[in-house]
Structures are given as structure tokens and as C-alpha cells.
Design an enzyme around this catalytic site. Sequence first.
Site, mmCIF file in Angstrom:
data_model
loop_
_atom_site.group_PDB
_atom_site.id
_atom_site.type_symbol
_atom_site.label_atom_id
_atom_site.label_comp_id
_atom_site.label_asym_id
_atom_site.label_seq_id
_atom_site.Cartn_x
_atom_site.Cartn_y
_atom_site.Cartn_z
ATOM 1 N N HIS A 74 1.612 4.237 -2.946
ATOM 2 C CA HIS A 74 1.449 5.689 -2.840
ATOM 3 C C HIS A 74 2.444 6.444 -3.722
ATOM 4 O O HIS A 74 2.203 7.594 -4.105
ATOM 5 C CB HIS A 74 1.599 6.140 -1.392
ATOM 6 C CG HIS A 74 0.316 6.127 -0.618
ATOM 7 N ND1 HIS A 74 -0.844 6.699 -1.101
ATOM 8 C CD2 HIS A 74 0.004 5.622 0.615
ATOM 9 C CE1 HIS A 74 -1.811 6.535 -0.208
ATOM 10 N NE2 HIS A 74 -1.316 5.886 0.836
ATOM 11 N N ASP A 115 -4.641 1.134 -1.680
ATOM 12 C CA ASP A 115 -5.196 -0.136 -1.188
ATOM 13 C C ASP A 115 -5.250 -1.177 -2.294
ATOM 14 O O ASP A 115 -4.880 -2.344 -2.104
ATOM 15 C CB ASP A 115 -6.607 0.076 -0.631
ATOM 16 C CG ASP A 115 -6.619 0.500 0.830
ATOM 17 O OD1 ASP A 115 -5.571 0.420 1.486
ATOM 18 O OD2 ASP A 115 -7.692 0.921 1.309
ATOM 19 N N HIS A 133 0.847 -1.201 0.000
ATOM 20 C CA HIS A 133 0.000 0.000 0.000
ATOM 21 C C HIS A 133 0.880 1.248 0.000
ATOM 22 O O HIS A 133 0.665 2.179 -0.787
ATOM 23 C CB HIS A 133 -0.912 -0.014 1.230
ATOM 24 C CG HIS A 133 -1.617 1.287 1.519
ATOM 25 N ND1 HIS A 133 -2.947 1.482 1.248
ATOM 26 C CD2 HIS A 133 -1.176 2.446 2.073
ATOM 27 C CE1 HIS A 133 -3.287 2.708 1.599
ATOM 28 N NE2 HIS A 133 -2.226 3.319 2.112
ATOM 29 N N GLU A 134 1.884 1.270 0.897
ATOM 30 C CA GLU A 134 2.756 2.445 0.961
ATOM 31 C C GLU A 134 3.601 2.572 -0.303
ATOM 32 O O GLU A 134 3.845 3.684 -0.784
ATOM 33 C CB GLU A 134 3.635 2.387 2.215
ATOM 34 C CG GLU A 134 2.870 2.326 3.538
ATOM 35 C CD GLU A 134 1.855 3.447 3.722
ATOM 36 O OE1 GLU A 134 1.987 4.498 3.055
ATOM 37 O OE2 GLU A 134 0.905 3.267 4.509
ATOM 38 N N GLU A 168 -5.884 7.015 -1.385
ATOM 39 C CA GLU A 168 -5.795 5.868 -0.481
ATOM 40 C C GLU A 168 -6.431 4.624 -1.096
ATOM 41 O O GLU A 168 -5.948 3.503 -0.887
ATOM 42 C CB GLU A 168 -6.459 6.191 0.858
ATOM 43 C CG GLU A 168 -5.753 7.262 1.671
ATOM 44 C CD GLU A 168 -4.348 6.864 2.103
ATOM 45 O OE1 GLU A 168 -4.076 5.641 2.219
ATOM 46 O OE2 GLU A 168 -3.522 7.764 2.316
#
Length: 646
Positions: free
Chosen positions: A498, A558, A494-495, A554
Amino acid sequence: MKQLTFAAGTTSDDNKSSRLQDDFYGAINADWLKTAKIPADRPATGGFQDLVENIEQNLMADFAAMQAGKQQPDNPMLGEFLKYYALAADFKQRDQQGAAPLQPYLERIAALDDLADWQAGLKDWMLAGLPVPFDLDVDADMKNAKINALFAGPPSLFLPDKTYYAPDNPSGPQLLQVFQQMMQQLLEMAGYDSAATQLILERAIAFDQSLAPHVKSAEESADYSKMYNPQSFTEFTAHSSQIDFSRLIPELIGAQPEKIIVTQPKFFAAFDEIVTAANFDQLKSWLIVNTVRSMAGYLSNDFREISGRYGRALSGSKEAMKPQKSAYYLATSQFNQVVGDYYGHKYFGATAKADVHKMVVKMISVYKNRLQQNDWLSASTRKQAIVKLDNLGIQVGYPDQIKPLFKQFKVNAAVSLLDNALHFAHITMVDHFSKWNQPVERNEWEMSANTVNAYYHPFRNIIVFPAAILQAPFYSLQQSSSANYGGIGAVIAHEISHAFDNNGALFDEFGNLHNWWTDEDSTHFKALAQTMIAEFNGIPFAGSQVNGKLTVSENIADAGGLSCALEAAKGETDVDLTTFFTNWATIWRTKAQPEYQQLLLSIDVHAPAKLRANVQVQNFADFYSTFAVQPGDDMYLAPEKRVSIW
């Protein structure tokens, strides 16, 4: 698309059906949802919150043992923390002092006759961290991310977001009434009579309302690219005929900057209409209200309890924290890296740090392979995406060294808790402004190791995983690889994602705001992002609806994180996709007060936890085959409507 409808706005999360084919999140977490209770002093409980409470209990017990002499602090900074913690926990002394520590600051405001008086001491006022109707900050230059630049923006509003000031928002007047009642009590406790208090509040609220039309909403602020609006020193300082920015800024940073990055130009364009000689009394009242409000938590227990009422109305928390717990949070927030260092070494350790670091490297490798196999990026854009990934910084567990700043924090037990806090604020602000025009410390930790969270920093191109989140159900050596990938693996990816969401994709491998996409790829990516906006936008929840535009970054992260983690799990010999998806739903289990759900829908860039669990899995064919989800089931989404970006 087919939208999911849940029992929104309840704290019981009752479901008509426990079939996971109809409500995957509800079925997986059914037993927990029946028994979980929201603590009276919190707005929610769940996977993240359980970890927070366990850490809180462990550290409070450890620090009690240290204060009792049963355990020795292992460094001088931890010793200073314990002194500060003891001062924060001494409510007998705090109650005896009452409002006395606050009075010198109120007297200072009372002595101001006009803006010139205020300007004369504005530097020291700002270095103490006291309220001003603008914000000056130092961070990496968004187009030269190796050097720190000066940023300017607006102050916070009394209400949570500018949308609460709209005439058609019924929550605004209700919350403002709670705010007024709270401040009425606090101001009277601080020594103002009833008539003076009423006048102060009327003027302060009028000033606050003059700010609202000129600031961005949470949705508008979610677009990072709109933050970069550099102005010359001359151009910026001309925004006010009343505040001498040309004097103030060099006093704070030690020189005259060539440029200032303005995050909200509309606000500063109107600044000379907001801060005027004619409305000085309104500004003065605004200073009083914000000063009392910001300092109340350092005073007596009555001040502390009453000052939290507005926050509890926003979040739905039923009670204030117990005094001793509040002292723990106040002290640990001041010495966050010192406490984080202790937590990281004792409860995480070097072995786990190395193991998780390997897992992060592996997830980056999986992500890199996916980029190389990507079928919609052109060769040139794909190459630059891999360059960015190859330059991604990794921070796991806890920093190798505590930030030197904390060595300057020396507690003076002879003065009040508030005086100590403001002394530390001064040290911190001086240190912060000294970083202007200096090289960016890319590896500097901004989140303490005892924080249950993780993040990606677009200006630095780094991903950070504090020790606190690196435990079950997210991660454990005792869990299967599939469980770990469904937990921390998806969080790690997930990070990473980003770096390639609608905001992160605007920055290059150095953290510079720089377009490295072809026009065709950029257009295609924006179209894909729009499908993610559409997938979430308008889903009913908590008596309202999800804002797909606010939450898009976000949601893209995800989706990318779950996709990457799924591929990694399938590459293991012990793969078990039932366990993988089950742990994904487990980490998002949450029970929250309706007020908190409503607040987050308005201002949070994350979708509600239940939807993060349920909507994302609908996009993966493996979910359907693993759980035999068929057309007609509530969890079914037709293949042509499924969203896939990374």
C-alpha cells in the site's frame, strides 16, 4: 482479457466443476462452502468472520467470569469497562427508561427557532458528537505530516453512496422506503404523532437529497490526492452566511487556524445553498432524524432492534443480534483499546508479538530486495522507494501502553447508558480537537488489538497488524512456513505494498503528499495501474460487475503482497507452493448474503473475496506449474495478459 464468471449472487456458491484448474477458490474451499452457514445476525461468514466469532465467544466468557467475581480485572480501566458493559447489558433498566434518555436532546432541537438559535449552542452540540451538516476533523497535514491540521468535509448521506440517488439506480428508492419505515416507527416511539412524523421525514429526506449532488461517490473518494485542498481561514469561513465558522472553529480548537484542508471543495462551494434560513425546517428535521437514529442503539431493546432494520436490509442479515451480544459490541467499541490490551496480552502475548515482528522485518527485507532488482524504475525513483521502505513504521499485536484518554472514562451507574455514552463522546471530541497544531503521534494505535484486520496509514507511513489477525489460518507456529507466507506473509506484504499503490505512491517516507517519482516512472506506473484496473473491471459478480477503478489500490496491494510472499516462501528450505497457494485461497473463503455482496460492490475498495483469491494467482507462472493449469482451463490467462507491478 479472459474474464472469470462465477455463480454470482448466491449464498451456496455451487460450482459446476470442482477442478481447481477451472475455479481454484471453489475447489480449495469446496467442502467448507457446502457446509458453512451464515449466522442469522451477520451478513457473511468465512475466514475473517470465524476469527471474529471466536474472539467474541472468548471475551464474552472472560468478562462474564469477571462480573461473577471469578476473575479480577487487571487494571482500573478494565474495571470501568465492566461497569459500562453491565450498564449496556441491563435491558431491564433500558426497557424501563424507554425513550426518556433521548428526550432532552429532542427538546433541545424543538426549542430551536432559527439558525441563530442553533449557532448559539453549536460548539457543545458538536462536542457531544451530535449530527451536523458538515464534518470537522483533525489529522496529519498531508503536506507536513509531522503536524496535525484541521480538515473539513461533508456529512454522511442516508443512502450508502451518492450513486444510489441516481434516477437509474433501482436500489435507491427501495432502500429509502425501508429507511422511512424504520424511522417512522422510531420517531413515533420517541413521542411524535403520525402527522408530525410524516412531516419530519419528508423534510429530512428533502435535506438529505439536497446534499447528494455535491458530495463524492465512493469511487471518487478513493483518490486520496484529491482530498488535499487547503483554504485560508477567511476563504473557508466565507462559505456560509448562516453558520459562523469564524466563531465556531476557534471555539473548538482554541485558536484561529491559518488554513483548513477541504476534502470536498464542491460541497463547501454549495454550502450556502444547502444550509439557508429558508430551509431551516428541513435542517431541523434532519437533525431530529439523525439524533434519534444515532441514539436508538443506547435505549430500550425495541429501539435497538428497530434501529437496525435499515442496516440489515443493506447487509442481508436475517436477524438482529441477541441483546447480550449487542451489549458486548457496544461496550467494547467504547473501550476498544482497553479490551484490546486485555485480549493482546492474554491471547497473543509478548513471544508471538516478537515472532511476528521478525516476520514483518523479514518481509520488508524481501520487499527491499525486490525494489533493488526492479527493472522498470529509474535509479532515482528506486532510491527514494527504498528510503520510504526504510522509514516504514511497524506496529504488531498491541500497543505498549493504553492511550491515556481511556483513564478519563468513569462510568456513572446512576445515569442512563446514553448519558454515559455522550459524556464519553464529549471527552473524546475535546481530546481530538486538542490535537490540532500539535505533533502527530506517529506510533499511536488507531485499531484495537482484538480487531481482525490490518492497515497501512499513508499520512504516517506505518503498517499495523493487530493481534486478532495473527492466528490460524493466517499465522500459526504449528503451520508450515509456506502456509504462513500464503496467509499472514501475503497480508503483511499487502500492507507494505500500500505504500506503493496508486494512493500510497503519492506520499513520501514521512507521509507527506510529495511527488518523489520521475515523470517517466510516474507515467509507466500509471499505465501499469491501468492494467490492474482492466484486469478486474467488469468481472460479473453478484448480479453486477466489479468496478476496477474503485478497487485498484487494494488489487495492486494484493498483487504486490502475493508476489513478495511467494518469493519469501521460495527462499525457505521447506518450501511447498501447493500449500502456499492453498492457504491464500483458504483465507479468502467467504459466504455472503446477496444484499451484502451488492452493497460492497458499490462502496468497498476491496474486490470480492473470491476474486481476490482467483484473479491474483492467474498472474504468477508458479501457479500454473504448481497446479498444471493449461490453455483451455478457466483459470488460464495468457502470459501477455498477466499483470505484474511490484
